[in-house]
Scaffold this motif. Structure first.
Motif, PDB file in Angstrom:
ATOM      1  N   UNK A 425      -7.760   5.452  -9.756  1.00  0.00           N
ATOM      2  CA  UNK A 425      -6.974   4.366  -9.178  1.00  0.00           C
ATOM      3  C   UNK A 425      -6.421   4.691  -7.803  1.00  0.00           C
ATOM      4  N   UNK A 426      -7.005   5.682  -7.125  1.00  0.00           N
ATOM      5  CA  UNK A 426      -6.572   5.964  -5.749  1.00  0.00           C
ATOM      6  C   UNK A 426      -6.876   4.781  -4.840  1.00  0.00           C
ATOM      7  N   UNK A 427      -7.900   4.005  -5.179  1.00  0.00           N
ATOM      8  CA  UNK A 427      -8.249   2.848  -4.367  1.00  0.00           C
ATOM      9  C   UNK A 427      -7.091   1.854  -4.294  1.00  0.00           C
ATOM     10  N   UNK A 428      -6.283   1.768  -5.370  1.00  0.00           N
ATOM     11  CA  UNK A 428      -5.160   0.844  -5.351  1.00  0.00           C
ATOM     12  C   UNK A 428      -4.140   1.238  -4.287  1.00  0.00           C
ATOM     13  N   UNK A 429      -3.866   2.536  -4.185  1.00  0.00           N
ATOM     14  CA  UNK A 429      -2.902   2.983  -3.185  1.00  0.00           C
ATOM     15  C   UNK A 429      -3.421   2.729  -1.777  1.00  0.00           C
ATOM     16  N   UNK A 430      -4.737   2.872  -1.573  1.00  0.00           N
ATOM     17  CA  UNK A 430      -5.291   2.603  -0.244  1.00  0.00           C
ATOM     18  C   UNK A 430      -5.198   1.115   0.095  1.00  0.00           C
ATOM     19  N   UNK A 431      -5.381   0.256  -0.917  1.00  0.00           N
ATOM     20  CA  UNK A 431      -5.250  -1.181  -0.677  1.00  0.00           C
ATOM     21  C   UNK A 431      -3.806  -1.564  -0.367  1.00  0.00           C
ATOM     22  N   UNK A 432      -2.860  -0.988  -1.099  1.00  0.00           N
ATOM     23  CA  UNK A 432      -1.462  -1.252  -0.809  1.00  0.00           C
ATOM     24  C   UNK A 432      -1.073  -0.718   0.570  1.00  0.00           C
ATOM     25  N   UNK A 433      -1.641   0.419   0.943  1.00  0.00           N
ATOM     26  CA  UNK A 433      -1.390   0.974   2.266  1.00  0.00           C
ATOM     27  C   UNK A 433      -1.851   0.003   3.348  1.00  0.00           C
ATOM     28  N   UNK A 434      -3.034  -0.579   3.161  1.00  0.00           N
ATOM     29  CA  UNK A 434      -3.547  -1.541   4.142  1.00  0.00           C
ATOM     30  C   UNK A 434      -2.627  -2.756   4.254  1.00  0.00           C
ATOM     31  N   UNK A 435      -2.150  -3.243   3.111  1.00  0.00           N
ATOM     32  CA  UNK A 435      -1.232  -4.383   3.130  1.00  0.00           C
ATOM     33  C   UNK A 435       0.048  -4.041   3.885  1.00  0.00           C
ATOM     34  N   UNK A 436       0.561  -2.834   3.686  1.00  0.00           N
ATOM     35  CA  UNK A 436       1.786  -2.418   4.371  1.00  0.00           C
ATOM     36  C   UNK A 436       1.547  -2.263   5.865  1.00  0.00           C
ATOM     37  N   UNK A 437       0.399  -1.751   6.260  1.00  0.00           N
ATOM     38  CA  UNK A 437       0.074  -1.625   7.688  1.00  0.00           C
ATOM     39  C   UNK A 437       0.062  -3.002   8.345  1.00  0.00           C
ATOM     40  N   UNK A 438      -0.581  -3.976   7.698  1.00  0.00           N
ATOM     41  CA  UNK A 438      -0.627  -5.330   8.254  1.00  0.00           C
ATOM     42  C   UNK A 438       0.778  -5.926   8.346  1.00  0.00           C
ATOM     43  N   UNK A 439       1.614  -5.650   7.351  1.00  0.00           N
ATOM     44  CA  UNK A 439       2.985  -6.159   7.384  1.00  0.00           C
ATOM     45  C   UNK A 439       3.760  -5.564   8.559  1.00  0.00           C
ATOM     46  N   UNK A 440       3.606  -4.257   8.775  1.00  0.00           N
ATOM     47  CA  UNK A 440       4.296  -3.605   9.885  1.00  0.00           C
ATOM     48  C   UNK A 440       3.839  -4.148  11.233  1.00  0.00           C
ATOM     49  N   UNK A 441       2.545  -4.388  11.363  1.00  0.00           N
ATOM     50  CA  UNK A 441       2.035  -4.924  12.630  1.00  0.00           C
ATOM     51  C   UNK A 441       2.592  -6.314  12.890  1.00  0.00           C
ATOM     52  N   UNK A 442       2.679  -7.127  11.855  1.00  0.00           N
ATOM     53  CA  UNK A 442       3.295  -8.445  12.019  1.00  0.00           C
ATOM     54  C   UNK A 442       4.760  -8.308  12.406  1.00  0.00           C
TER      55      UNK A 442
END
Length: 484
Positions: A425-442
């Motif tokens: 389930x490491x893929x889940x953490x990478x997906x959440x990381x991507x969501x957080x990166x997009x949130x920070x950029x916004x």
């Protein structure tokens, strides 16, 4: 504890009917209770069984003699998919309603007073009738001529369970070729699921499938509505979908996590989460060239909360990840709602709250301040972000580049480890990381996507977002987005 949840223990016999641990018998028992106007199966009386048996037999007989162009013939298709070798579904059946009713009545008649009884296969009550494949769904297949010991004609089945096994299609989500039943730790959800399907079955019997099935028709959607009755409780749910005809019988099992009712309650009680879920439903809705809805978004979203036993199912987090990367589709507000939904799901259902701030800020700093366009660097991150090895290389390069540019880098490789290691389930953490990166950029005002240009389109989305989640009201989508 509510009235339904205080039901007797599974398999404990207190009256004319018992709900057991067998998913098909249980679904039928709840259907009998609903049709008899009882709160629980153990409240069903012998007179109730008489009344339900008469309805089941009459519906089957009328469907069996209906012309193929008659709406009632659709109910015969349902019965054929479950009981292909029964007299009422056999190709050589008589076309006389009275004869068929008599055949059905004999199947459900009380046991004779004399003679030895055996324990019912399902509930253990005394039973004298013996049933085999021709009357029971999902018992044997066309590849097994006889799985019973020599000289045994079938399985002993008491009267209550006989009627329950034929009330099954009323309490299950049926199509012309399959049925789906629900098992749940919460008895209230089982009753809600059965009640919704009994109502739907009555419409199908009268009007056929065109009036009873729409683009949003899915058992998962009905199941989630039933789970809402659980409130914030924990309750695992299983859907058993099967076909039992003489061609290729099959069984598919999907399950929800025990925390799904709590997650649904959280979504219902939180405006940004409701917005995120409605955006998900809107995104999953599909239309044909005439604007007619062909795939209901509410039903497709509901499916994402069920995990297939064989692993062949889409994940909610994976779907949200895919939507978030459609950068030109969403406003900043919509991306924030979808991101919050993803994090809430992981927290409520899986208990996962990873520490993302350090690594996410590192990537966001590199995208914002590195050479070239932020959109280009974001694309580079997207390509690397789903693979642990590629992500580790990008994090190393980003850290090195920022240091060369004189910028502070607060974290080291130890903070990257949860995102780049090969582990379940490491893929889940990478997906959440991507969501957080997009949130920070916004949040920083870094433009990585184009804002939707058509204000009328945004107005239509806003109108749709106001609709209740899990509504299944695809007409709302059709009304706001056009079509004939």
């Amino acid at each position: 504890m509510d009235q339904v949840n205080s039901d007797v223990a599974v398999g404990e016999r207190t009256g004319a009917l018992t709900s057991t641990g067998h998913p098909l018998q249980c679904a039928g028992a709840w259907a009998v209770a609903v049709m008899a106007g009882r709160e629980r199966p153990d409240q069903v009386t012998a007179d109730d069984l008489d009344a339900v048996a008469e309805v089941v037999g009459a519906d089957a007989a009328r469907a069996a003699v209906a012309a193929k162009t008659d709406a009632r013939y659709d109910w015969w298709k349902v019965l054929f998919a479950l009981y292909p070798n029964a007299k009422v579904t056999h190709a050589g059946r008589p076309r006389d309603v009275a004869v068929l009713k008599s055949e059905m009545a004999a199947m459900f008649a009380p046991d004779d007073a004399g003679g030895a009884a055996m324990p019912c296969t399902f509930c253990g009550a005394p039973a004298k009738a013996v049933w085999a494949k021709s009357k029971l769904p999902m018992f044997d297949t066309n590849k097994a001529l006889n799985t019973l010991p020599p000289g045994i004609r079938g399985w002993p089945v008491c009267r209550g369970c006989r009627i329950a096994m034929w009330a099954l299609p009323y309490g299950s989500w049926v199509t012309a070729g399959s049925a789906t039943v629900l098992s749940c730790e919460g008895r209230q959800a089982e009753r809600e699921f059965a009640a919704a399907n009994v109502q739907r079955a009555r419409r199908i019997i009268q009007a056929g499938f065109p009036g009873g099935l729409g683009a949003g028709a899915r058992p998962e959607l009905v199941a989630l509505r039933a789970l809402r009755a659980m409130g914030h409780g924990l309750s695992a749910t299983t859907l058993w979908s099967f076909k039992n005809d003489n061609q290729e019988p099959w069984l598919r099992v999907t399950r929800t996590r025990r925390a799904v009712p709590a997650f649904l309650a959280t979504v219902d009680g939180n405006a940004p989460l409701r917005r995120g879920w409605r955006l998900l439903e809107i995104a999953l809705t599909q239309q044909d060239q005439d604007g007619q809805v062909t795939v209901g978004g509410s039903a497709e979203a509901a499916r994402l909360l069920f995990e297939a036993e064989d692993g062949r199912s889409r994940s909610l987090l994976g779907q949200l990840h895919q939507l978030l990367w459609d950068l030109d589709r969403w406003s900043s507000q919509d991306r924030a709602a979808l991101t919050r939904l993803a994090f809430s799901y992981e927290k409520e259902v899986y208990g996962v709250e990873p520490d993302l701030s350090g690594v996410a800020n590192l990537i966001a700093d590199w995208i914002e301040h590195g050479s070239g366009s932020p959109r280009g660097r974001l694309a580079e991150y997207r390509n690397a972000g789903q693979n642990g090895y590629q992500l580790s290389r990008l994090l190393y390069q980003a850290s090195f580049r920022l240091k060369l540019d004189g910028r502070s880098v607060a974290i080291g490789s130890e903070a990257w480890r949860p995102f780049v290691q090969q582990r379940p389930r490491a893929w889940e953490q990478r997906m959440l990381l991507a969501a957080e990166v997009l949130r920070l950029l916004d949040q920083r005002g870094v433009e990585v996507g184009k804002q939707p240009e058509d204000p009328r389109e945004q107005e239509r989305v806003e109108q749709l977002v106001q609709q209740p989640v899990l509504s299944g009201d695809e007409d709302n989508y059709h009304h706001h987005f056009g079509g004939a």
